[in-house]
Enzyme design. Structure first.
Site, PDB file in Angstrom:
ATOM      1  N   ASP A 172       6.509   4.371   9.819  1.00 52.30           N
ATOM      2  CA  ASP A 172       5.442   5.321   9.499  1.00 52.30           C
ATOM      3  C   ASP A 172       6.052   6.707   9.463  1.00 52.30           C
ATOM      4  OD1 ASP A 172       3.177   7.094   9.621  1.00 52.30           O
ATOM      5  OD2 ASP A 172       1.984   5.394  10.310  1.00 52.30           O
ATOM      6  N   ALA A 232      -4.298  -3.373   2.350  1.00 53.37           N
ATOM      7  CA  ALA A 232      -4.522  -1.919   2.443  1.00 53.37           C
ATOM      8  C   ALA A 232      -5.293  -1.412   1.224  1.00 53.37           C
ATOM      9  CB  ALA A 232      -3.199  -1.209   2.596  1.00 53.37           C
ATOM     10  N   ASP A 257      -5.410  -8.855  -0.745  1.00 55.30           N
ATOM     11  CA  ASP A 257      -6.858  -8.669  -0.560  1.00 55.30           C
ATOM     12  C   ASP A 257      -7.369  -7.541  -1.454  1.00 55.30           C
ATOM     13  OD1 ASP A 257      -9.389  -9.128   0.796  1.00 55.30           O
ATOM     14  OD2 ASP A 257      -9.056  -7.213   1.821  1.00 55.30           O
ATOM     15  N   GLU A 262     -10.461  -3.230  -9.312  1.00 53.79           N
ATOM     16  CA  GLU A 262     -11.376  -4.173  -8.646  1.00 53.79           C
ATOM     17  C   GLU A 262     -12.763  -4.079  -9.250  1.00 53.79           C
ATOM     18  OE1 GLU A 262     -11.253  -3.665  -4.397  1.00 53.79           O
ATOM     19  OE2 GLU A 262      -9.093  -3.906  -4.310  1.00 53.79           O
ATOM     20  N   HIS A 280     -11.176  -8.399  -1.582  1.00 51.48           N
ATOM     21  CA  HIS A 280     -11.363  -7.215  -0.727  1.00 51.48           C
ATOM     22  C   HIS A 280     -12.280  -7.538   0.466  1.00 51.48           C
ATOM     23  CE1 HIS A 280     -11.066  -2.581  -0.891  1.00 51.48           C
ATOM     24  NE2 HIS A 280     -11.229  -2.968   0.350  1.00 51.48           N
ATOM     25  N   ALA A 283     -12.753  -5.826   5.563  1.00 50.44           N
ATOM     26  CA  ALA A 283     -13.739  -5.322   6.536  1.00 50.44           C
ATOM     27  C   ALA A 283     -14.958  -6.236   6.636  1.00 50.44           C
ATOM     28  CB  ALA A 283     -14.179  -3.923   6.130  1.00 50.44           C
TER      29      ALA A 283
HETATM   30  N1  NAD Z   1      -8.860  -4.572   2.912  1.00 49.23           N
HETATM   31  C1  NAD Z   1      -9.864  -3.893   3.425  1.00 49.23           C
HETATM   32  O1  NAD Z   1     -11.013  -4.231   3.299  1.00 49.23           O
HETATM   33  C2  NAD Z   1      -9.563  -2.674   4.250  1.00 49.23           C
HETATM   34  C3  NAD Z   1     -10.320  -2.402   5.391  1.00 49.23           C
HETATM   35  C4  NAD Z   1     -10.016  -1.273   6.148  1.00 49.23           C
HETATM   36  C5  NAD Z   1      -8.990  -0.425   5.736  1.00 49.23           C
HETATM   37  N2  NAD Z   1      -8.290  -0.703   4.609  1.00 49.23           N
HETATM   38  C6  NAD Z   1      -7.180   0.166   4.179  1.00 49.23           C
HETATM   39  O2  NAD Z   1      -6.095  -0.035   5.068  1.00 49.23           O
HETATM   40  C7  NAD Z   1      -5.274   1.130   5.076  1.00 49.23           C
HETATM   41  C8  NAD Z   1      -4.928   1.519   6.497  1.00 49.23           C
HETATM   42  O3  NAD Z   1      -6.113   1.844   7.211  1.00 49.23           O
HETATM   43  P1  NAD Z   1      -6.044   2.482   8.679  1.00 49.23           P
HETATM   44  O4  NAD Z   1      -7.441   2.556   9.180  1.00 49.23           O
HETATM   45  O5  NAD Z   1      -5.001   1.808   9.486  1.00 49.23           O
HETATM   46  O6  NAD Z   1      -5.543   3.961   8.312  1.00 49.23           O
HETATM   47  P2  NAD Z   1      -4.775   4.976   9.253  1.00 49.23           P
HETATM   48  O7  NAD Z   1      -4.936   6.320   8.621  1.00 49.23           O
HETATM   49  O8  NAD Z   1      -5.169   4.798  10.678  1.00 49.23           O
HETATM   50  O9  NAD Z   1      -3.253   4.505   9.117  1.00 49.23           O
HETATM   51  C9  NAD Z   1      -2.505   4.663   7.961  1.00 49.23           C
HETATM   52  C10 NAD Z   1      -1.104   5.002   8.393  1.00 49.23           C
HETATM   53  O10 NAD Z   1      -0.267   5.019   7.232  1.00 49.23           O
HETATM   54  C11 NAD Z   1       0.698   6.009   7.447  1.00 49.23           C
HETATM   55  N3  NAD Z   1       1.343   6.340   6.191  1.00 49.23           N
HETATM   56  C12 NAD Z   1       1.005   7.278   5.269  1.00 49.23           C
HETATM   57  N4  NAD Z   1       1.893   7.270   4.263  1.00 49.23           N
HETATM   58  C13 NAD Z   1       2.818   6.313   4.560  1.00 49.23           C
HETATM   59  C14 NAD Z   1       3.984   5.824   3.910  1.00 49.23           C
HETATM   60  N5  NAD Z   1       4.397   6.368   2.756  1.00 49.23           N
HETATM   61  N6  NAD Z   1       4.679   4.826   4.497  1.00 49.23           N
HETATM   62  C15 NAD Z   1       4.268   4.296   5.681  1.00 49.23           C
HETATM   63  N7  NAD Z   1       3.194   4.741   6.350  1.00 49.23           N
HETATM   64  C16 NAD Z   1       2.474   5.723   5.785  1.00 49.23           C
HETATM   65  C17 NAD Z   1      -0.054   7.142   8.097  1.00 49.23           C
HETATM   66  O11 NAD Z   1       0.815   8.022   8.787  1.00 49.23           O
HETATM   67  C18 NAD Z   1      -0.988   6.396   9.039  1.00 49.23           C
HETATM   68  O12 NAD Z   1      -0.432   6.263  10.330  1.00 49.23           O
HETATM   69  C19 NAD Z   1      -6.069   2.191   4.285  1.00 49.23           C
HETATM   70  O13 NAD Z   1      -5.584   2.218   2.968  1.00 49.23           O
HETATM   71  C20 NAD Z   1      -7.465   1.645   4.265  1.00 49.23           C
HETATM   72  O14 NAD Z   1      -8.191   2.119   3.156  1.00 49.23           O
HETATM   73  C21 NAD Z   1      -8.553  -1.815   3.868  1.00 49.23           C
END
Ligand code: NAD
Length: 316
Positions: A172, A232, A257, A262, A280, A283
């Site tokens: 990260d 993600a 996912d 989409e 997707h 959540a």
């Molecule tokens: N599939 C789904 O239904 C679903 C559900 C919830 C969240 N998500 C997605 O999951 C992802 C993560 O969510 P979260 O709540 O953990 O977010 P978060 O903000 O808590 O964590 C994301 C992390 O990614 C890091 N980051 C940013 N750029 C980066 C890079 N280039 N390389 C590595 N790390 C990097 C950030 O520093 C942060 O710590 C988001 O994109 C969110 O939209 C998807």
């Protein structure tokens, strides 16, 4: 407070509506409004609560003369024009912690499904077949998992993977240099993670820096036969490059996912046996839906009662 009006425009749990009502907010639940209908009534509201269905466009925001806050029950705010909200001095908030367990558990489920080919074996059984040899898999114990993005969800996955007796690497770029990693997790560089992992799971936002982060060059650096999991955002993997890598037999499999577009329709990727997918669903658990709704309600009450802003997406 009863002169503060909140519109709940997408399905929110009853508990969340009750929490706001009990705190003295006047809450109207009107789900499934057409954009024109929303535009007609939005002027009367101080708060707007949505999930992903309602589009909070610049046009809607221009008509929202009393609006102070828009809340998204969930993380991604793709359905909200955040720039327009900022211009209209409307606070945008989300609820990042409520669905972290759900999304993390899906990623882990995908890891097992990839390793043991569970979806493919199920489909084969339903065709009346009994193909033991074809579905021989690999074990997770002792393998290396690379977690890209060590935020809410990445941490949940990493901590559980330690319990599965995996070697866990995390990357990260926003972690302070020298940050201490939780027990059993090694913080490494991106290239180190990509080159050493048997499974890579992505938990990063889609930004200019992460767009197509897993494109041809990165995929080529992954170990032969390794697996890639994306719960993600679509767009952090280049779907064409992923197809090429799988087709060439470099990657062992992928679980997706989320998609560049989409709903994604029938992608070339779906022609490959070693690709598994879900629409997707990260959540989509009973618990997460309830947690994000209640979290949103708490943020709204704190905002209107105490003037406190939590989980801000924009800076006013
Ligand atoms: N599939 C789904 O239904 C679903 C559900 C919830 C969240 N998500 C997605 O999951 C992802 C993560 O969510 P979260 O709540 O953990 O977010 P978060 O903000 O808590 O964590 C994301 C992390 O990614 C890091 N980051 C940013 N750029 C980066 C890079 N280039 N390389 C590595 N790390 C990097 C950030 O520093 C942060 O710590 C988001 O994109 C969110 O939209 C998807």
């Amino acid at each position: 407070m009863s002169d503060i009006k909140v519109l709940v425009a997408d399905d929110l749990s009853k508990a969340a509506v009750e929490l706001m009502t009990k705190a003295g907010l006047s809450v109207d639940v009107k789900v499934g409004l057409a954009p024109a209908q929303l535009g007609e009534i939005i002027g009367a509201y101080h708060g707007l609560a949505v999930r992903s269905a309602t589009k909070v466009t610049a046009d809607i925001l221009a008509r929202a003369s009393s609006l102070k806050i828009v809340g998204r029950a969930g993380v991604g705010v793709d359905n909200i024009d955040v720039k327009a909200a900022t211009e209209h001095k409307v606070q945008v908030i989300n609820t990042p912690s409520g669905n972290a367990v759900a999304a993390g558990e899906l990623a882990l489920g995908f890891m097992f499904a990839l390793a043991r080919k569970i979806p493919q074996a199920t489909a084969s059984m339903k065709r009346g077949e009994w193909e033991k040899k074809k579905f021989s898999g690999v074990e997770i114990t002792g393998k290396t998992l690379g977690v890209v993005g060590f935020g809410n969800i990445g941490r949940q996955v990493a901590e559980r993977a330690v319990g599965l007796r995996m070697k866990v690497l995390a990357y990260d770029p926003l972690l302070a240099p020298g940050s201490a990693a939780p027990a059993g997790i090694e913080l490494v560089s991106f290239d180190d993670l990509v080159g050493r992992s048997d499974f890579i799971t992505l938990h990063i936002p889609l930004t200019a820096e992460t767009k197509n982060l897993f494109g041809t060059a990165t995929l080529a650096k992954m170990k032969k036969g390794s697996y890639l999991i994306n719960c993600a955002r679509g767009g952090v993997i280049d779907e064409t490059a992923l197809y090429e890598s799988l087709k060439a037999g470099h990657l062992g499999g992928a679980a997706l996912d989320v998609f560049e577009k989409e709903p994604c329709g029938p992608l070339p990727l779906f022609e490959l046996d070693n690709v598994i997918a879900s629409p997707h669903l990260g959540a989509s658990t009973k618990e997460a839906q309830s947690k994000v709704a209640v979290e949103l309600a708490e943020v709204f009450v704190d905002f209107f009662k105490n003037g406190k802003v939590r989980n801000a997406v924009n800076k006013l």
